[in-house]
Design a protein around this motif. Structure first.
Motif, PDB file in Angstrom:
ATOM      1  N   SER A   1      -5.479  -6.140  -3.208  1.00  0.00           N
ATOM      2  CA  SER A   1      -5.349  -5.726  -4.297  1.00  0.00           C
ATOM      3  C   SER A   1      -6.623  -5.559  -5.343  1.00  0.00           C
TER       4      SER A   1
ATOM      5  N   HIS B   1       3.081  -1.700  -2.186  1.00  0.00           N
ATOM      6  CA  HIS B   1       3.198  -1.441  -3.494  1.00  0.00           C
ATOM      7  C   HIS B   1       2.424  -0.248  -4.129  1.00  0.00           C
TER       8      HIS B   1
ATOM      9  N   THR C   1       0.735   0.982  -6.459  1.00  0.00           N
ATOM     10  CA  THR C   1       0.173   1.677  -7.728  1.00  0.00           C
ATOM     11  C   THR C   1      -1.403   1.479  -8.138  1.00  0.00           C
ATOM     12  N   GLY C   2      -2.012   2.459  -8.247  1.00  0.00           N
ATOM     13  CA  GLY C   2      -3.354   2.449  -8.616  1.00  0.00           C
ATOM     14  C   GLY C   2      -4.259   2.785  -7.352  1.00  0.00           C
TER      15      GLY C   2
ATOM     16  N   TYR D   1      -3.539  -2.835  -0.295  1.00  0.00           N
ATOM     17  CA  TYR D   1      -2.621  -3.132  -1.178  1.00  0.00           C
ATOM     18  C   TYR D   1      -2.882  -2.314  -2.564  1.00  0.00           C
ATOM     19  N   GLN D   2      -2.056  -2.461  -3.546  1.00  0.00           N
ATOM     20  CA  GLN D   2      -1.752  -1.897  -4.892  1.00  0.00           C
ATOM     21  C   GLN D   2      -3.449  -1.893  -5.621  1.00  0.00           C
TER      22      GLN D   2
END
Lengths: 328, 328, 328
Positions: B275, B221, B223-224, B240-241
């Motif tokens: 995440s 994923h 993002t960020g 993870y994100q």
């Protein structure tokens, strides 16, 4: 490489199979007619009814040309030297003026239609506000230079101001915020939010144009940052990726009374907020010189000179290394 | 649909109202003159003074053509078959070589001007480094194939390597990282960071080109995600994100002494980081086979084979369902 | 401004130095030959072998034209009025039909080659599925209108539905999800995931096309949101930036048995999930009317009408203000 079995030759697009193709076309017509009919029945064409909306392309163009003027020589493709700099800036500003005045006019006019207000001076207001924004350019340059220097002062990975101006998403987002905020303060509708959502899409940094932000503001990395409409941020504040300065959710029935009230926190001078921290609520004040640790969740005020952080996480020593599926 | 009341006909842009339009133009001139004057007074035209900066468009073009070579057939619009593949790849590499050499030359030359260093071999170094990068293409292909397979091995939502190469932002970000990191290791200025910030904008994944990352690296994923300049990541790591592998903030007075030192964590082999976890500090080592739970905040080392996680969150059973505004 | 010392005149690109330039070209040739040779040796040209993949540009075009039809007048550059609206929508739908049918055909055909399946009706299926998607447009309009109104109902910063449609990334992401999900349910390969990853790149919102999402769904701000393939979300759910509705990681050896099983949570009606919350696991059910606080980490079910939140963070009052480097 060998051709695989079981495959017909590629029939290609519809031309190769004329009969079935026209069948599909015949079936398509009534579907389109139905969609068009729906459109006339419902409010789905609100936008079509209300004068021409601002153009997203024009807004993007304005932002990029303004950035080019605010940081001359960084973003244009031609070579800039002391001789042609004046012509280059003059030409860019003249173009921005025309485009910006027209997009402000559209924004105001769209609102007039929408709320059925008289709209006798939309064009004039477009020109006035565009002039006012350009008059603010030297002040914006001054502010942005301070933002760039504050970024350099606090980031060991930054080699030079060039690198920061050229490639730091935080500076791009703050540049657009400072432009959009000027228009917001002139009560220009639609356009400021289009600007902030454009740069949100580009950087993952979502600063509402209504927010109030002081000097030497630094956003490092920045993806996932959210700063709400009524947030107030002092000078010399540094925030990291994933920080939210937001509002508490409100029950649907109370939305109207809350609109326009202060719903977002106040962050005083010299505060650092680490990645993933969430600070919510209009009465929440983070006092000067606080350090807010990563991933905390704050909905009430914190006095000055305080550090806030999560408890240390629990450690579990696994009996069967490799069996990671059971635990988290 | 009826025309609404209270509205003049749309006056349109300035042409329709010639007198007031020229008034605005007259007021615009002194504003532009003032901005140009400011520009000559301050350091705002640093960039204009220092030779031509690399072109963002050229950098984007280099990355996309290199990706096309690294994964032939996935991203180009023409059909690739075994006959034309060689011509296609050859042409792409030849173009990339020219563009890349020129952009490296600009980056080096800009630095020479900036720091007033002699710059007698900028063009030659541009060609040498561009050649060195192209020589590394087979090794990059090999590394990226392992990244793709590791992604497939751990993601039940992935149907095929095609889907991963074609649409996973993690693979795009790692591809650009592996390219930018090569240039970084040759001490090419500016360009590697432009590359990483380009893909940061596209994917929300911010990997500093100076980071050291092993084989079979997976970002899901994404993002960020932030990975800092001096981070060291082993083999077979999956993140993870929203995961940050970052540095602690430093007081402004100590930035210079800290520049270039190890400020970001070491992540050993076979670690999974869920995440939103934040891991900070140059002395922090996450031992092999650790599982770091989501949203934790870690600033000290964790021994091998350990799971780290947050305490279970507090549950509150509400008396008045629907009254959600009071609590969080 | 004075010319700096120590600098030769800019030699410019290679043309000015013909001999060394041809040297570099001579050294480039064997590198290119080696890369081409590698490509024929390995599976690196899988894509070239398997029929033409869908075109990313075509997919983007489909999404933007469909959005224009779903929200007529908002995103097109020409002025839309009641007279030309029908022609405009008709033309857009007719073009979308052709492009979509072709891209579906490519997706199916690519899969047939890949898994060596017979592919006798790829073109027909392309037309059928494209027709089915267009037939669903009125229903999609109806659903999206509810999403827009739910956004307005819960967001005090939203001035009008125009602003939401025009600039809210959450609405764009949900629009693309609702389109991609239709194609997913028809078992169209590749294309739905390309759509979702396109909008993921644009908005930072990653909704797998296989997710099941009810009416009046709101994503506010949205950067970093992840919603997994088998997630089930009820009506009237509101989530904020950085929320993950995801799966627990699985050991590589068990990936195959897990593929296709429910691995992501169920979120019942009227739930609010604040920023940064992570909810994982296929057996996890968040009951109706729950409020999930920010930054929590949940891997088991929560009964209806419950608020879940982190403990208040620890406060540390610092002895030496300014000494922020020691603590977080």
């Amino acid at each position: 490489m060998t051709m695989k079995k079981n495959h017909e030759a590629d029939p290609g697009p519809c031309k190769t199979d004329a009969r079935s193709c026209s069948d599909y076309r015949n079936r398509l017509s009534p579907i389109i007619d139905k969609i068009i009919a729906t459109c006339h029945d419902t409010r789905c064409h609100t936008a079509a009814d209300d004068g021409q909306l601002p153009s997203r392309e024009a807004v993007i163009n304005i932002l990029h040309r303004l950035r080019d003027v605010l940081f001359p020589g960084y973003f244009n493709s031609e070579k800039i030297d002391p001789v042609n700099l004046g012509f280059h800036v003059g030409r860019a500003l003249s173009d921005v003026f025309d485009t910006l005045a027209e997009q402000i006019r559209r924004s105001i006019r769209h609102d007039c239609f929408k709320y059925d207000l008289p709209c006798t001076d939309c064009a004039q207001r477009g020109y006035e506000y565009a002039l006012a924004l350009l008059e603010a350019v030297p002040e914006l340059q001054n502010l942005l230079e301070k933002d760039v220097l504050a970024t350099l002062d606090g980031d060991p990975a930054a080699r030079s101001t060039d690198e920061i101006i050229f490639s730091y998403p935080g500076i791009f987002a703050v540049t657009v915020y400072r432009i959009a905020n000027r228009l917001w303060r002139m009560d220009v509708p639609i356009l400021p939010r289009m600007m902030s959502e454009y740069v949100h899409g580009k950087t993952g940094i979502d600063i509402h144009p209504g927010a109030t932000i002081g000097e030497r503001f630094v956003i490092d990395h920045g993806t996932g940052v959210v700063i709400g409409e009524t947030a107030v941020i002092g000078n010399n504040v540094r925030i990291y990726q994933g920080v939210t300065i937001g509002a508490l959710s409100v029950p649907a029935g109370r939305i109207t009374e809350i609109r326009g009230k202060k719903r977002h926190p106040t962050i005083e001078d010299d505060v650092i907020i680490y990645s993933g921290a969430t600070i919510l609520g209009g009465d929440t004040v983070i006092g000067a010189r606080c350090v807010i640790g990563g991933n905390v969740w704050i909905t009430s005020s914190v006095p000055a000179d305080t550090s806030v952080m999560l408890e240390s996480p629990r450690l579990i020593y696994r009996k069967q290394p490799g069996d990671e599926s059971e635990e988290p």
